[in-house]
Design a protein around this motif. Structure first.
Motif, PDB file in Angstrom:
ATOM      1  N   GLU A   8     -16.270   7.832   3.980  1.00 21.69           N
ATOM      2  CA  GLU A   8     -17.255   7.900   2.960  1.00 21.69           C
ATOM      3  C   GLU A   8     -16.795   6.647   1.882  1.00 21.69           C
ATOM      4  N   ARG A   9     -17.883   6.154   1.127  1.00 25.93           N
ATOM      5  CA  ARG A   9     -17.664   5.286   0.126  1.00 25.93           C
ATOM      6  C   ARG A   9     -16.521   6.057  -1.231  1.00 25.93           C
ATOM      7  N   GLU A  10     -15.620   5.253  -1.491  1.00 29.48           N
ATOM      8  CA  GLU A  10     -14.643   5.640  -2.204  1.00 29.48           C
ATOM      9  C   GLU A  10     -14.617   5.026  -3.574  1.00 29.48           C
ATOM     10  N   GLY A  11     -14.764   5.732  -4.830  1.00 29.80           N
ATOM     11  CA  GLY A  11     -14.550   5.092  -6.023  1.00 29.80           C
ATOM     12  C   GLY A  11     -12.994   4.472  -6.087  1.00 29.80           C
ATOM     13  N   VAL A  12     -12.620   3.353  -6.585  1.00 30.44           N
ATOM     14  CA  VAL A  12     -11.302   2.898  -6.722  1.00 30.44           C
ATOM     15  C   VAL A  12     -11.078   2.797  -8.210  1.00 30.44           C
ATOM     16  N   SER A  13     -11.761   2.209  -9.239  1.00 30.24           N
ATOM     17  CA  SER A  13     -11.461   1.905 -10.442  1.00 30.24           C
ATOM     18  C   SER A  13     -12.722   1.755 -11.108  1.00 30.24           C
ATOM     19  N   SER A  14     -12.574   1.849 -12.464  1.00 27.53           N
ATOM     20  CA  SER A  14     -13.963   1.767 -13.302  1.00 27.53           C
ATOM     21  C   SER A  14     -13.411   1.219 -14.831  1.00 27.53           C
ATOM     22  N   ILE A  15     -14.263   0.533 -15.343  1.00 27.77           N
ATOM     23  CA  ILE A  15     -13.688   0.073 -16.782  1.00 27.77           C
ATOM     24  C   ILE A  15     -15.123   0.032 -17.570  1.00 27.77           C
ATOM     25  N   ARG A  16     -15.082   0.793 -18.646  1.00 26.64           N
ATOM     26  CA  ARG A  16     -16.303   0.925 -19.518  1.00 26.64           C
ATOM     27  C   ARG A  16     -16.081  -0.083 -20.635  1.00 26.64           C
ATOM     28  N   PHE A  17     -17.159  -0.851 -20.838  1.00 27.56           N
ATOM     29  CA  PHE A  17     -16.942  -1.865 -21.811  1.00 27.56           C
ATOM     30  C   PHE A  17     -16.603  -1.606 -23.194  1.00 27.56           C
ATOM     31  N   SER A  18     -17.337  -0.455 -23.659  1.00 24.70           N
ATOM     32  CA  SER A  18     -17.284   0.089 -24.882  1.00 24.70           C
ATOM     33  C   SER A  18     -15.871   0.094 -25.707  1.00 24.70           C
ATOM     34  N   ASP A  19     -15.161   0.787 -24.789  1.00 23.33           N
ATOM     35  CA  ASP A  19     -13.872   1.272 -25.250  1.00 23.33           C
ATOM     36  C   ASP A  19     -12.660   0.498 -24.155  1.00 23.33           C
ATOM     37  N   ARG A  20     -13.141  -0.221 -23.452  1.00 20.68           N
ATOM     38  CA  ARG A  20     -12.046  -0.843 -22.478  1.00 20.68           C
ATOM     39  C   ARG A  20     -11.243   0.142 -21.664  1.00 20.68           C
ATOM     40  N   SER A  21     -11.934   1.495 -21.661  1.00 21.77           N
ATOM     41  CA  SER A  21     -10.998   2.543 -20.840  1.00 21.77           C
ATOM     42  C   SER A  21     -11.157   2.084 -19.281  1.00 21.77           C
ATOM     43  N   ILE A  22      -9.942   2.368 -18.683  1.00 19.40           N
ATOM     44  CA  ILE A  22     -10.120   2.196 -17.471  1.00 19.40           C
ATOM     45  C   ILE A  22      -9.556   3.454 -16.427  1.00 19.40           C
ATOM     46  N   ILE A  23     -10.205   3.688 -15.415  1.00 14.01           N
ATOM     47  CA  ILE A  23      -9.585   4.749 -14.927  1.00 14.01           C
ATOM     48  C   ILE A  23      -9.512   4.351 -13.332  1.00 14.01           C
ATOM     49  N   TYR A  24      -8.699   5.321 -12.524  1.00 16.32           N
ATOM     50  CA  TYR A  24      -8.150   4.802 -11.101  1.00 16.32           C
ATOM     51  C   TYR A  24      -8.457   6.045 -10.326  1.00 16.32           C
ATOM     52  N   ALA A  25      -8.429   5.729  -9.071  1.00 20.75           N
ATOM     53  CA  ALA A  25      -8.182   7.035  -7.979  1.00 20.75           C
ATOM     54  C   ALA A  25      -7.098   7.126  -7.845  1.00 20.75           C
ATOM     55  N   ASN A  26      -6.645   8.352  -7.421  1.00 16.46           N
ATOM     56  CA  ASN A  26      -5.214   8.659  -7.243  1.00 16.46           C
ATOM     57  C   ASN A  26      -4.615   7.817  -6.129  1.00 16.46           C
ATOM     58  N   SER A  27      -5.428   7.500  -5.057  1.00 17.19           N
ATOM     59  CA  SER A  27      -4.767   6.811  -4.028  1.00 17.19           C
ATOM     60  C   SER A  27      -4.465   5.169  -4.369  1.00 17.19           C
ATOM     61  N   VAL A  28      -4.897   4.908  -5.412  1.00 17.22           N
ATOM     62  CA  VAL A  28      -4.530   3.232  -5.903  1.00 17.22           C
ATOM     63  C   VAL A  28      -3.717   3.420  -7.179  1.00 17.22           C
ATOM     64  N   LYS A  29      -3.723   4.373  -7.844  1.00 19.49           N
ATOM     65  CA  LYS A  29      -2.912   4.605  -9.241  1.00 19.49           C
ATOM     66  C   LYS A  29      -1.484   4.053  -8.964  1.00 19.49           C
ATOM     67  N   GLY A  30      -1.090   2.861  -9.781  1.00 20.76           N
ATOM     68  CA  GLY A  30       0.075   2.379  -9.876  1.00 20.76           C
ATOM     69  C   GLY A  30       0.418   1.237  -9.177  1.00 20.76           C
ATOM     70  N   ARG A  31      -0.852   0.912  -8.385  1.00 17.36           N
ATOM     71  CA  ARG A  31      -0.563  -0.176  -7.373  1.00 17.36           C
ATOM     72  C   ARG A  31      -1.921  -1.228  -7.815  1.00 17.36           C
ATOM     73  N   PHE A  32      -3.120  -0.792  -8.069  1.00 19.50           N
ATOM     74  CA  PHE A  32      -4.183  -1.565  -8.450  1.00 19.50           C
ATOM     75  C   PHE A  32      -4.111  -1.481  -9.994  1.00 19.50           C
ATOM     76  N   THR A  33      -4.653  -2.749 -10.362  1.00 20.06           N
ATOM     77  CA  THR A  33      -5.026  -2.955 -11.901  1.00 20.06           C
ATOM     78  C   THR A  33      -6.358  -3.720 -11.905  1.00 20.06           C
ATOM     79  N   MET A  34      -7.211  -2.956 -12.856  1.00 19.29           N
ATOM     80  CA  MET A  34      -8.505  -3.557 -13.303  1.00 19.29           C
ATOM     81  C   MET A  34      -8.290  -4.034 -14.661  1.00 19.29           C
TER      82      MET A  34
END
Length: 126
Positions: free
Chosen positions: A43-69
């Motif tokens: 299935e389609r998997e969410g990897v990372s997301s950024i919100r413009f208003s506060d620049r907050s970034i979240i990551y899926a557990n599967s990529v945390k520590g390896r991917f940077t948005m």
């Protein structure tokens, strides 16, 4: 509105790639942009997301520590730096955007995004 993704390719395990997504036409500070991936048989998997208003970034557990948005506001571009790539990261990667505020718990939910770019293929193989 338009999203244009690029940067995919073939890389060996342990290697790195940087994906880019040019985000055009979204003027709201509440805009949220996310990276998703779709692998064969999964299935389609969410990897990372950024919100413009506060620049907050979240990551899926599967990529945390390896991917940077990240985001370059001057270039209207968001990036996904992918390090320590694994064969299981092989997928078609998409960027998507929502011009309205998306609650944090839903930011990796593909149903929250109505605007999608074309995919860019990432293949991790020796």
């Amino acid at each position: 509105v338009q999203l244009q993704a690029s940067g995919g390719g073939l890389v060996q395990p342990g290697g790195s790639l940087r994906l880019s997504c040019v985000v055009s036409g979204f003027t709201s500070r509440e805009t949220t942009v996310a990276w998703f991936r779709l692998a064969p048989g999964k299935e389609r998997e969410g990897v990372s997301s950024i919100r413009f208003s506060d620049r907050s970034i979240i990551y899926a557990n599967s990529v945390k520590g390896r991917f940077t948005m990240s985001r370059d506001t001057a270039k209207n571009t968001v990036y996904l730096q992918m390090n320590s790539l694994k064969p299981e990261d092989t997928a078609l990667y998409f960027c998507a955007a929502n011009g309205r505020r998306v609650i944090t718990s839903a930011r990796l939910n593909p149903d929250m995004y109505g605007h999608w770019g074309q995919g860019t293929q990432v293949t991790v193989s020796s």
